[in-house]
Every structure is written in C-alpha cells, then in structure tokens.
Motif scaffolding. Structure first.
Motif, PDB file in Angstrom:
ATOM      1  N   VAL A   1       0.538  -8.360   8.341  1.00  0.00           N
ATOM      2  CA  VAL A   1       0.135  -7.382   8.781  1.00  0.00           C
ATOM      3  C   VAL A   1       0.572  -7.210  10.259  1.00  0.00           C
ATOM      4  O   VAL A   1       1.727  -6.123  10.326  1.00  0.00           O
ATOM      5  CB  VAL A   1      -1.462  -7.597   8.979  1.00  0.00           C
ATOM      6  CG1 VAL A   1      -1.985  -6.345  10.175  1.00  0.00           C
ATOM      7  CG2 VAL A   1      -2.383  -7.057   7.557  1.00  0.00           C
ATOM      8  N   GLY A   2       1.388  -8.529  10.699  1.00  0.00           N
ATOM      9  CA  GLY A   2       1.847  -8.013  12.121  1.00  0.00           C
ATOM     10  C   GLY A   2       2.935  -7.915  11.658  1.00  0.00           C
ATOM     11  O   GLY A   2       3.965  -6.780  12.644  1.00  0.00           O
ATOM     12  N   TYR A   3       4.127  -7.491  10.759  1.00  0.00           N
ATOM     13  CA  TYR A   3       5.336  -6.759  10.709  1.00  0.00           C
ATOM     14  C   TYR A   3       5.122  -5.399  10.553  1.00  0.00           C
ATOM     15  O   TYR A   3       6.065  -4.881   9.916  1.00  0.00           O
ATOM     16  CB  TYR A   3       6.160  -7.724   9.265  1.00  0.00           C
ATOM     17  CG  TYR A   3       6.709  -8.607  10.861  1.00  0.00           C
ATOM     18  CD1 TYR A   3       8.560  -8.642  11.019  1.00  0.00           C
ATOM     19  CD2 TYR A   3       6.301  -9.847  11.332  1.00  0.00           C
ATOM     20  CE1 TYR A   3       9.181  -9.265  12.079  1.00  0.00           C
ATOM     21  CE2 TYR A   3       7.239 -10.258  12.370  1.00  0.00           C
ATOM     22  CZ  TYR A   3       8.606 -10.528  12.495  1.00  0.00           C
ATOM     23  OH  TYR A   3       8.904 -11.116  13.529  1.00  0.00           O
ATOM     24  N   GLY A   4       3.840  -4.961   9.293  1.00  0.00           N
ATOM     25  CA  GLY A   4       4.281  -3.682   8.950  1.00  0.00           C
ATOM     26  C   GLY A   4       3.510  -2.828  10.181  1.00  0.00           C
ATOM     27  O   GLY A   4       3.991  -1.775  10.007  1.00  0.00           O
ATOM     28  N   VAL A   5       2.616  -3.094  10.970  1.00  0.00           N
ATOM     29  CA  VAL A   5       2.375  -3.057  12.872  1.00  0.00           C
ATOM     30  C   VAL A   5       3.991  -2.927  13.548  1.00  0.00           C
ATOM     31  O   VAL A   5       4.218  -1.471  14.009  1.00  0.00           O
ATOM     32  CB  VAL A   5       1.490  -3.941  13.050  1.00  0.00           C
ATOM     33  CG1 VAL A   5       1.793  -2.879  14.772  1.00  0.00           C
ATOM     34  CG2 VAL A   5       0.552  -4.013  12.681  1.00  0.00           C
ATOM     35  N   LEU A   6       5.051  -3.592  12.884  1.00  0.00           N
ATOM     36  CA  LEU A   6       6.232  -3.697  13.829  1.00  0.00           C
ATOM     37  C   LEU A   6       7.574  -2.433  14.002  1.00  0.00           C
ATOM     38  O   LEU A   6       8.280  -1.844  13.575  1.00  0.00           O
ATOM     39  CB  LEU A   6       7.284  -4.712  14.179  1.00  0.00           C
ATOM     40  CG  LEU A   6       6.370  -6.291  14.669  1.00  0.00           C
ATOM     41  CD1 LEU A   6       7.423  -7.569  14.673  1.00  0.00           C
ATOM     42  CD2 LEU A   6       6.539  -5.523  16.166  1.00  0.00           C
TER      43      LEU A   6
ATOM     44  N   GLY B   1      -0.558   2.016   1.031  1.00  0.00           N
ATOM     45  CA  GLY B   1      -0.885   2.826   1.669  1.00  0.00           C
ATOM     46  C   GLY B   1      -0.213   3.373   2.962  1.00  0.00           C
ATOM     47  O   GLY B   1       0.564   3.001   2.930  1.00  0.00           O
ATOM     48  N   GLU B   2      -1.039   4.038   3.543  1.00  0.00           N
ATOM     49  CA  GLU B   2       0.412   4.341   4.623  1.00  0.00           C
ATOM     50  C   GLU B   2      -0.311   4.368   5.950  1.00  0.00           C
ATOM     51  O   GLU B   2      -1.711   3.850   5.232  1.00  0.00           O
ATOM     52  CB  GLU B   2      -0.096   6.254   4.593  1.00  0.00           C
ATOM     53  CG  GLU B   2       0.368   8.071   4.437  1.00  0.00           C
ATOM     54  CD  GLU B   2       1.793   7.429   3.805  1.00  0.00           C
ATOM     55  OE1 GLU B   2       2.717   7.194   4.752  1.00  0.00           O
ATOM     56  OE2 GLU B   2       2.239   7.774   2.662  1.00  0.00           O
ATOM     57  N   TRP B   3       0.275   4.136   6.921  1.00  0.00           N
ATOM     58  CA  TRP B   3       0.189   3.489   8.319  1.00  0.00           C
ATOM     59  C   TRP B   3      -1.445   3.261   9.108  1.00  0.00           C
ATOM     60  O   TRP B   3      -2.159   3.259   8.920  1.00  0.00           O
ATOM     61  CB  TRP B   3       0.604   4.204   9.542  1.00  0.00           C
ATOM     62  CG  TRP B   3       0.756   3.932  10.369  1.00  0.00           C
ATOM     63  CD1 TRP B   3      -0.032   4.435  11.650  1.00  0.00           C
ATOM     64  CD2 TRP B   3      -0.010   1.740  11.258  1.00  0.00           C
ATOM     65  NE1 TRP B   3      -0.639   3.641  12.682  1.00  0.00           N
ATOM     66  CE2 TRP B   3      -0.167   2.285  12.395  1.00  0.00           C
ATOM     67  CE3 TRP B   3       0.723   0.804  10.552  1.00  0.00           C
ATOM     68  CZ2 TRP B   3      -0.365   1.354  13.456  1.00  0.00           C
ATOM     69  CZ3 TRP B   3       0.377  -0.216  11.266  1.00  0.00           C
ATOM     70  CH2 TRP B   3      -0.483   0.027  12.511  1.00  0.00           C
ATOM     71  N   SER B   4      -1.532   5.161   8.192  1.00  0.00           N
ATOM     72  CA  SER B   4      -3.445   5.857   8.844  1.00  0.00           C
ATOM     73  C   SER B   4      -4.293   4.880   7.876  1.00  0.00           C
ATOM     74  O   SER B   4      -5.173   4.290   8.666  1.00  0.00           O
ATOM     75  CB  SER B   4      -3.335   7.191   8.565  1.00  0.00           C
ATOM     76  OG  SER B   4      -3.270   7.473   7.626  1.00  0.00           O
ATOM     77  N   ASP B   5      -3.927   4.339   6.150  1.00  0.00           N
ATOM     78  CA  ASP B   5      -4.736   4.015   5.948  1.00  0.00           C
ATOM     79  C   ASP B   5      -4.697   2.198   6.242  1.00  0.00           C
ATOM     80  O   ASP B   5      -5.699   1.322   6.674  1.00  0.00           O
ATOM     81  CB  ASP B   5      -4.320   3.361   4.171  1.00  0.00           C
ATOM     82  CG  ASP B   5      -4.627   5.072   3.373  1.00  0.00           C
ATOM     83  OD1 ASP B   5      -5.244   6.016   4.074  1.00  0.00           O
ATOM     84  OD2 ASP B   5      -3.290   5.490   3.027  1.00  0.00           O
TER      85      ASP B   5
ATOM     86  N   ASP C   1       6.232   0.157  -4.873  1.00  0.00           N
ATOM     87  CA  ASP C   1       6.457   0.033  -3.145  1.00  0.00           C
ATOM     88  C   ASP C   1       5.111  -0.549  -2.543  1.00  0.00           C
ATOM     89  O   ASP C   1       4.303  -0.093  -2.641  1.00  0.00           O
ATOM     90  CB  ASP C   1       6.590   1.492  -2.682  1.00  0.00           C
ATOM     91  CG  ASP C   1       6.785   1.877  -1.476  1.00  0.00           C
ATOM     92  OD1 ASP C   1       6.709   1.556  -0.572  1.00  0.00           O
ATOM     93  OD2 ASP C   1       6.817   3.522  -1.553  1.00  0.00           O
ATOM     94  N   ALA C   2       5.202  -0.721  -1.572  1.00  0.00           N
ATOM     95  CA  ALA C   2       4.218  -1.413  -0.502  1.00  0.00           C
ATOM     96  C   ALA C   2       3.476  -0.834   0.631  1.00  0.00           C
ATOM     97  O   ALA C   2       2.768  -1.198   1.350  1.00  0.00           O
ATOM     98  CB  ALA C   2       4.457  -3.215   0.015  1.00  0.00           C
ATOM     99  N   GLY C   3       4.237   0.202   0.435  1.00  0.00           N
ATOM    100  CA  GLY C   3       3.850   1.446   1.611  1.00  0.00           C
ATOM    101  C   GLY C   3       4.428   0.373   2.918  1.00  0.00           C
ATOM    102  O   GLY C   3       5.422   0.534   3.589  1.00  0.00           O
ATOM    103  N   ALA C   4       3.305   0.929   3.903  1.00  0.00           N
ATOM    104  CA  ALA C   4       3.177   0.410   5.160  1.00  0.00           C
ATOM    105  C   ALA C   4       2.641  -0.821   5.324  1.00  0.00           C
ATOM    106  O   ALA C   4       3.298  -1.389   6.108  1.00  0.00           O
ATOM    107  CB  ALA C   4       1.555   0.765   6.330  1.00  0.00           C
ATOM    108  N   MET C   5       3.345  -1.900   4.366  1.00  0.00           N
ATOM    109  CA  MET C   5       3.489  -2.799   4.386  1.00  0.00           C
ATOM    110  C   MET C   5       4.970  -3.727   4.134  1.00  0.00           C
ATOM    111  O   MET C   5       5.416  -3.927   4.237  1.00  0.00           O
ATOM    112  CB  MET C   5       1.923  -3.434   3.771  1.00  0.00           C
ATOM    113  CG  MET C   5       0.772  -4.481   3.530  1.00  0.00           C
ATOM    114  SD  MET C   5       0.603  -4.855   5.718  1.00  0.00           S
ATOM    115  CE  MET C   5       1.806  -6.532   5.149  1.00  0.00           C
TER     116      MET C   5
END
Length: 452
Positions: free
Chosen positions: A153-158, A126-130, A215-219
C-alpha cells in the motif's frame, strides 16, 4: 557483451540449470553484470516453444518499487520535497498524513501490507480515490517508525505522490526520468510482444496452470512493471553506482543505507530507501526481489566489487530467486575476482595540499588526506576512533558524509595571511600541535604549558 572464462560460464549455467530443474520452472533466465555491462547471461526452459533471450519480457513485481523510489529521490534532490516531510504536506486527504515520505520508502510507516478488499495481485485495481477511501485509520498497523512492516500500500501511495507533484501519471514520470535515460525501452506497464506467460506449477504433478494478468490501478506502483534482462541490467548497474546522470551517486548511496532491518541485531535482511539489502558471505548487496502470480524476479549488486546479478522465472513459486541471484554473484567473484583499478596520480587542487598531514584533537593525532575526487578524509593516526569523509561546500567549509561526523560541517580557519591555523568541526578544534595555545581550544590551555 563481454565474456567470462569458459569455466566461470559453465559454473554459472550449471547453477541456473539446477535451479530450473529442482524448482520446476517453465523458464528461468539470468545474467551477471560487472562494471555496468552484462558479462554473462543464460536461459533454461522454454517460452512459446523457444528459448527465452535477453529481450524476453517477464513481470518484475516489486522491483517496480525501487524504480518509483528513484523518482521520489529525484524530487527530493530538486527540492520539491524533504524525506522528513509528512505525507499530508504534499498529498492531503488521507487518514495517515502524519507518516513521513522516508517511512513510506523504507516500509516503516506502519501501514497495512495489502490494500483492503480482494487481493490486489489477482484483482483489477481501481483509481486512487477508491484506494484512499479504503485506507481508514484501522489500516495503520504499527506506530510510524517503530518497525519494518512491508507495505505494498505504501508504494501505491508513493505513486500518487509522484503523480501529484509531477502533474502526470507515475508511469509517465518514471518513463521520462528513469527508463528512457537508462535505455530501458523494453520495460512496460503491460506485457508487450515477446513476453513470457506466467504459470503456477502443480505441487504434486508436473502440470501448469496459467495465472491472470491485469492492470492493478492505484496499486500498480507496488508491482506492475514488465522488463527484460537487457533493461534490468541497466538498473542493476545504477544501484551499484553507475548512475548515468539519472541520480547523483550520493543519492544512490543513501538509498543503499540500511533504514530498518527485518531480522534483529545480526541482520541479514534490511531495507533502505526503496532498496532491499542483503548481508551474506561478507558481502553487502542491494537491489530488490519481485513476485506476482506467475512470476519471480530478483536483482542484486555488490557496490564494493560492482558485480551484480538478476534472474527472472515465469512461475508463481518453487524457485529460490534470491538465493540463486546471490549465488551467481558469488560464483562470478570467486571464479573471476575483479581486479583493482590501477593507481594513477589524481587531479587535485594544489591549494588543498596545505591542509594535509597531522592535526590534533586535544592530545590525539589525526591525519587529514585529500581524496581523488577532491574530498577530504579525517581519521585517527592510530587507525581507531572517529573518522569521516567530507565533500566541499565552498568558502572553506566541508560537509561530513559518513561516520560520527556525517552531516556536520568542517571549517578551515586561517590567519590574516591565509595560512590554515586550525579546523573547527562540530565545536571540536583540531590544531597542528596538541592543544596549541594559539588556537581557540575550548576551555583554554594552561598558561604554564606542558610539563614533566
């Protein structure tokens, strides 16, 4: 492509062929990089009925993280952030805003390994907000900075941090700042024409099962990208020091510094700033492994010899991708060790020569040398003790780069005629003679001087 000796090429191909058979990979490709160029590549198995080549795309998984880290370091070098900054300074609204950017880069933030919900590697994202909404306080598994804990997760954040600071998507920033300058036009978010399909191989029978791709989205910054031998060879060379203007060499060297270790005091596996580190056989290698359902990948290089290797397989498991890559580097260096560059006189500012020679910290003699790049090196004359290299800051000041004096400032003090009288280094005074009374030795010098 430069060539290696036939005996070397056969040894490399045999190692590759043996791994493909024993690991039962539908296909396995690899290459050796030296001095920024591919000097050997090989392939075993098939992709769509043909032999894969250096342009065949494979999913590179977590090697994506290293590329994202490069954009973060570019932001740091530009002054847009500091690695010691808490995340919340630049990306507010998370439950973990106190973790630093350096901790996220080095997997020491303590954040959970995987995103909450279904396993992200086999589930469309999903999106970053999710993602952000799912990362509650309970997803902090360790105190920040306490230990290594690999966090996708840390790299999704980065990735979201990059997007926020650049005002564009993480992928667009990566493409503009890293992929395009390195000529990595075959590296994409989703598979392009000429890609290998990912498979799982049955553990008890020689049959295969297609793995999903999505597509992994925010990840996605944790492992979305696809690449090929030609492209990833350019990145491998960058990690070894052939930066091609994408990053400063000092920045890449900083990325290769060990920040945390995985296996204790006598570590063999560690992590820097976006790079995995491997110590084996007297070598210290830097790069990254990658895995996604249906794919394994690895890139490593020895900065000391500038020999690297990379490998891709389109199988979920079974191939020792890390050990294969390490072995390819070892074979290349054992069969054809790199020759040292010929010595040549350096282009050095003559004004620096008056700084060279013998200096003393108290009674201890040190040698000061000028290096080929205009840097200075200060080291004990007897070879043991504190030594460091320094790069010029201007106006008689130099910055320590390594050793005890890393980060400290070396200042050359002069008399009214401009002659160097002493060095001031982190409150330590170095004089031309031991305890020279004409210099500001801390605590002063006994007025009676040396005696028997």
């Amino acid at each position: 492509m430069a060539a290696m000796l036939p005996t070397t090429e056969f040894a490399l191909l045999r190692r590759l062929a043996t791994e493909q058979v024993t690991g039962r990979a539908p296909s396995l490709v690899a290459a050796v990089v030296r001095d920024g160029e591919i000097v050997w590549s090989g392939a075993r198995g098939e992709v769509d009925g043909g032999i894969p080549d250096n342009a065949t795309q494979y999913r590179i998984g977590s090697i994506t993280k290293s590329l994202v880290a490069a954009v973060v370091l570019r932001l740091r070098d530009e002054g847009a952030l500091d690695l010691a900054d808490p995340l919340g300074k630049h990306l507010p609204g998370t439950s973990f805003g106190d973790v630093t950017i350096a901790q996220l880069l080095s997997h020491s933030s303590g954040l959970t390994a995987e995103s909450p919900g279904s396993w992200w590697e086999r589930t469309p994202g999903g999106e970053w907000s999710d993602l952000n909404a799912s990362l509650t306080a309970r997803e902090a598994k360790h105190r920040p900075g306490r230990r290594f804990h690999y966090s996708n997760v840390g790299y999704g954040v980065l990735g979201e941090l990059v997007a926020t600071l650049r005002g564009t998507s993480w992928l667009d920033a990566l493409r503009d700042e890293v992929l395009t300058p390195l000529g990595m036009t075959g590296t994409t978010e989703r598979p392009a024409e000429g890609h290998a399909r990912g498979f799982a191989v049955h553990p008890f029978a020689d049959v295969i099962l297609p793995e999903p791709e999505h597509d992994a989205g925010a990840m996605a910054p944790a492992g979305q990208l696809w690449s090929c031998i030609t492209d990833l060879a350019s990145w491998t060379a960058l990690v070894g020091g052939d930066t091609r203007g994408v990053l400063d060499q000092e920045t890449v060297a900083e990325m290769r510094e060990v920040a945390v270790v995985e296996d204790g005091d006598n570590w063999t596996m560690g992590y820097g700033l976006g790079l995995q580190l491997v110590r084996t056989g007297g070598k210290r290698l830097a790069g990254h492994t990658g895995s996604m359902p249906g794919f394994l990948a690895c890139t490593l290089i020895d900065p000391a010899t500038r020999t690297g290797a990379l490998a891709f397989a389109n199988t979920t498991s079974g191939i020792g991708i890390l050990s294969l890559t390490v072995d390819l580097i070892g074979i290349a260096d054992d069969y054809e060790p790199a020759l040292p560059s010929a010595w040549r006189p350096a282009d050095i500012d003559p004004a620096l020569l008056e700084l060279t020679g013998l200096w003393h910290w108290g009674p201890t003699p040190f040698h000061l040398k000028v290096l080929a790049n205009g840097w200075l090196e200060l080291a004990p004359a007897n070879g043991g003790g504190r030594s460091s290299r320094f790069r010029p800051l201007g106006e008689g000041n130099w910055l320590g780069l390594d050793g005890y004096y890393a980060g400290e400032t070396l200042t050359v003090e002069r008399d009214t005629e401009g002659t160097p009288t002493h060095l001031d280094l982190a409150t330590f005074i170095f004089s031309r003679t031991p305890y020279d009374p004409g210099t500001p030795i801390p605590g002063g010098v006994d007025e009676r001087g040396w005696r028997s």
